[in-house]
Design a protein around this motif. Structure first.
Motif, PDB file in Angstrom:
ATOM      1  N   TRP A   1      -3.417  -1.508  -9.471  1.00 33.50           N
ATOM      2  CA  TRP A   1      -3.395  -2.269  -8.081  1.00 33.50           C
ATOM      3  C   TRP A   1      -3.872  -3.350  -8.156  1.00 33.50           C
ATOM      4  O   TRP A   1      -3.349  -4.329  -7.600  1.00 33.50           O
ATOM      5  CB  TRP A   1      -4.173  -1.333  -7.284  1.00 33.50           C
TER       6      TRP A   1
ATOM      7  N   ASP B   1     -10.087  12.562 -15.167  1.00 32.90           N
ATOM      8  CA  ASP B   1      -9.930  12.337 -13.658  1.00 32.90           C
ATOM      9  C   ASP B   1     -10.488  10.672 -13.480  1.00 32.90           C
ATOM     10  O   ASP B   1      -9.808   9.791 -13.035  1.00 32.90           O
ATOM     11  CB  ASP B   1     -10.732  13.135 -12.829  1.00 32.90           C
TER      12      ASP B   1
ATOM     13  N   GLN C   1       1.443  10.351 -11.358  1.00 29.37           N
ATOM     14  CA  GLN C   1       0.059  10.707 -11.508  1.00 29.37           C
ATOM     15  C   GLN C   1       0.148  11.893 -12.377  1.00 29.37           C
ATOM     16  O   GLN C   1      -0.811  11.840 -13.452  1.00 29.37           O
ATOM     17  CB  GLN C   1      -0.574  11.253 -10.214  1.00 29.37           C
ATOM     18  N   LYS C   2       0.946  12.680 -12.307  1.00 33.66           N
ATOM     19  CA  LYS C   2       1.009  14.070 -13.236  1.00 33.66           C
ATOM     20  C   LYS C   2       1.290  13.656 -14.685  1.00 33.66           C
ATOM     21  O   LYS C   2       0.396  14.004 -15.659  1.00 33.66           O
ATOM     22  CB  LYS C   2       2.087  15.006 -13.025  1.00 33.66           C
TER      23      LYS C   2
ATOM     24  N   TYR D   1      -1.484  11.654 -16.065  1.00 35.14           N
ATOM     25  CA  TYR D   1      -2.938  12.582 -16.095  1.00 35.14           C
ATOM     26  C   TYR D   1      -2.838  13.423 -17.491  1.00 35.14           C
ATOM     27  O   TYR D   1      -3.968  13.461 -18.213  1.00 35.14           O
ATOM     28  CB  TYR D   1      -2.978  13.690 -14.842  1.00 35.14           C
TER      29      TYR D   1
ATOM     30  N   VAL E   1       1.681   6.108  -7.167  1.00 32.53           N
ATOM     31  CA  VAL E   1       0.747   7.348  -7.659  1.00 32.53           C
ATOM     32  C   VAL E   1       1.267   8.676  -7.589  1.00 32.53           C
ATOM     33  O   VAL E   1       1.167   9.275  -8.578  1.00 32.53           O
ATOM     34  CB  VAL E   1      -0.562   7.324  -6.750  1.00 32.53           C
TER      35      VAL E   1
ATOM     36  N   PHE F   1      -5.190   3.365 -12.410  1.00 33.61           N
ATOM     37  CA  PHE F   1      -4.405   3.233 -10.922  1.00 33.61           C
ATOM     38  C   PHE F   1      -5.167   2.072 -10.281  1.00 33.61           C
ATOM     39  O   PHE F   1      -4.363   1.209  -9.761  1.00 33.61           O
ATOM     40  CB  PHE F   1      -4.159   4.309 -10.101  1.00 33.61           C
ATOM     41  N   LEU F   2      -6.447   1.999 -10.492  1.00 30.22           N
ATOM     42  CA  LEU F   2      -7.263   0.797  -9.797  1.00 30.22           C
ATOM     43  C   LEU F   2      -6.897  -0.537 -10.711  1.00 30.22           C
ATOM     44  O   LEU F   2      -6.537  -1.442  -9.850  1.00 30.22           O
ATOM     45  CB  LEU F   2      -8.678   0.971  -9.940  1.00 30.22           C
TER      46      LEU F   2
ATOM     47  N   PHE G   1       2.727   1.564  -3.325  1.00 30.71           N
ATOM     48  CA  PHE G   1       1.295   2.184  -4.385  1.00 30.71           C
ATOM     49  C   PHE G   1       1.355   3.516  -4.166  1.00 30.71           C
ATOM     50  O   PHE G   1       1.018   4.212  -5.218  1.00 30.71           O
ATOM     51  CB  PHE G   1       0.044   1.443  -3.979  1.00 30.71           C
TER      52      PHE G   1
ATOM     53  N   LEU H   1      -8.071   8.363 -15.021  1.00 27.86           N
ATOM     54  CA  LEU H   1      -6.779   8.236 -14.316  1.00 27.86           C
ATOM     55  C   LEU H   1      -7.006   7.491 -12.907  1.00 27.86           C
ATOM     56  O   LEU H   1      -6.248   6.314 -12.639  1.00 27.86           O
ATOM     57  CB  LEU H   1      -6.291   9.568 -13.922  1.00 27.86           C
ATOM     58  N   GLN H   2      -8.132   7.640 -12.530  1.00 30.55           N
ATOM     59  CA  GLN H   2      -8.524   6.644 -11.248  1.00 30.55           C
ATOM     60  C   GLN H   2      -8.754   5.132 -11.837  1.00 30.55           C
ATOM     61  O   GLN H   2      -8.024   4.434 -11.020  1.00 30.55           O
ATOM     62  CB  GLN H   2      -9.858   7.111 -10.965  1.00 30.55           C
TER      63      GLN H   2
ATOM     64  N   GLU I   1       0.794  -1.062  -0.058  1.00 29.43           N
ATOM     65  CA  GLU I   1      -0.031   0.018   0.053  1.00 29.43           C
ATOM     66  C   GLU I   1       0.659   1.509   0.041  1.00 29.43           C
ATOM     67  O   GLU I   1       0.589   2.237  -0.519  1.00 29.43           O
ATOM     68  CB  GLU I   1      -0.901  -0.065   1.210  1.00 29.43           C
TER      69      GLU I   1
END
Lengths: 200, 184
Positions: free
Chosen positions: B60, B49, B31-32, B35, B27, B56-57, B23, B52-53, B20
């Motif tokens: 994971w 958004d 992320q940038k 994104y 992120v 990452f999911l 991770f 991107l979410q 975790e």
């Protein structure tokens, strides 16, 4: 005067065609040895060297800024949001696993109950009218009854209605180990059979 | 070749006890760049958004399947690109089904300036990029904005380097003529 040599008639002249046909079809020009090997790479390396931006003065003059605006604090908040989401995901997956394992146990119980029910019917079919008398049936016979492949479903399920049959057939697709069967059989009673058949 | 810092990150991601926290670092680190890669494709912030979410999911959920043979960046870009392209395809399908009007949607993104900041020339460049076919736009963005090497791009997109070079050349040419045509 019209040049006859290029008219369709002249081109179809059988004599000329025969003459042309007599000449071996051979490429008269030769490329230097190894010319075609790696040609593609040579071309692409030329493309690479010639940066297309050098031929694009307007594009080259534009600063490479990111032109998209992003809500304030977005990148500060995003990692926290992702962490929350993956935590939820992990908790959710633990719950799912627990649910699955419980379902599996229930299913094993259901399977054993189904088999026992079949045995009961078998007992009736074989003239043993008292289900309690099942205790007298040798373990091998019970296990044989649990062996779906070798079970005579028609004989064993005689007298059962269509719904019960379908449910049982559905459950028979799931394997059960000998240990599971023995353990569960010892803990199941007539009520389990009832609940099994009343469950969807 | 996988760098030492990245190796450590991969090891931590594969360790359930450190996963975790690792991770979280992943992120923050990516992320940038992801994104903006996504945003240049889907244009609207809200859409970027969401994508991107989801990216990452997916990362994971698939950490176990990432063996570290490829660079993390390549893996992340691949997932982000697939997510963005699927999102666009879905949006197009919805538009075709009449649930949404694609023209309205595109009009909305074009006319609202898509929260594009900066000078007028940046707006023009964005409009020029938007005229490119989807794949060409993708190649242009990765090369021009992200300065990605053709080799890396080839790993992400599964297209030969030669085809990518040709595609980038076409894209630059088209953009330049678009800018020339409207440039004051």
């Amino acid at each position: 005067m019209k040049d006859q040599s290029y008219t369709p008639e002249a081109m179809e002249d059988p004599e000329e065609s025969a003459l042309l046909r007599s000449i071996a079809r051979k490429e008269p020009y030769e490329a230097p040895e190894g010319y075609f090997e790696g040609l593609e790479n040579r071309i692409f390396s030329l493309i690479d060297e010639a940066d297309p931006l050098s031929a694009a003065p307007i594009l080259s003059s534009i600063p490479k800024n990111s032109s998209f605006t992003v809500p304030e604090g977005y990148f500060e908040a995003f990692p926290e949001r992702m962490t929350r989401l993956v935590r939820q995901e992990t908790t959710g997956s633990r719950v799912r696993k627990l649910w699955q394992s419980r379902t599996q146990v229930w299913f094993s119980a259901g399977m054993a109950a189904a088999i026992s029910l079949l045995i009961m019917y078998a007992a009736v079919s074989f003239g043993k009218n008292d289900p309690a008398g099942l205790e007298g049936i040798p373990t091998e016979d019970l296990m044989a009854a649990a062996d779906v492949e070798h079970m005579d479903l028609d004989l064993l399920t005689e007298g059962m209605d269509e719904n019960d049959l379908n449910r049982l057939r559905q459950r028979m697709r799931y394997p059960i180990t000998e240990d599971e069967y023995t353990t569960l059989l010892n803990h199941l009673d007539a009520e389990d059979f009832e609940s099994l058949l009343s469950e969807e | 070749m996988v760098a030492t810092g990245e190796k450590e990150l991969i090891l931590s991601l594969q360790n359930p006890l450190e996963r975790e926290a690792a991770f979280g670092r992943l992120v923050i680190q990516y992320q940038k760049v992801l994104y903006y890669h996504i945003r240049r494709l889907v244009l609207l912030h809200e859409d970027a958004d969401d994508v991107l979410q989801n990216t990452f999911l997916k990362v994971w959920r698939n950490l176990d399947s990432f063996r570290g043979d490829a660079a993390i960046k390549t893996w992340l870009y691949r997932i982000a690109t697939n997510e963005a392209l699927s999102f666009i395809a879905q949006k197009k399908r919805r538009a075709t089904d009449g649930i949404e009007s694609l023209e309205n949607d595109l009009g909305h993104s074009m006319n609202q300036g898509r929260d594009v900041s900066g000078e007028e020339i940046q707006h023009k460049l964005q409009r020029a990029v938007e005229t490119l076919p989807e794949r060409q736009r993708l190649v242009f963005n990765m090369r021009y904005y992200d300065d990605m090497r053709y080799e890396e791009m080839s790993d992400v997109l599964g297209v030969t380097e030669g085809a990518l070079k040709a595609s980038y050349h076409h894209a630059v040419k088209k953009i330049e003529s678009y800018l020339t045509g409207i440039h004051p």
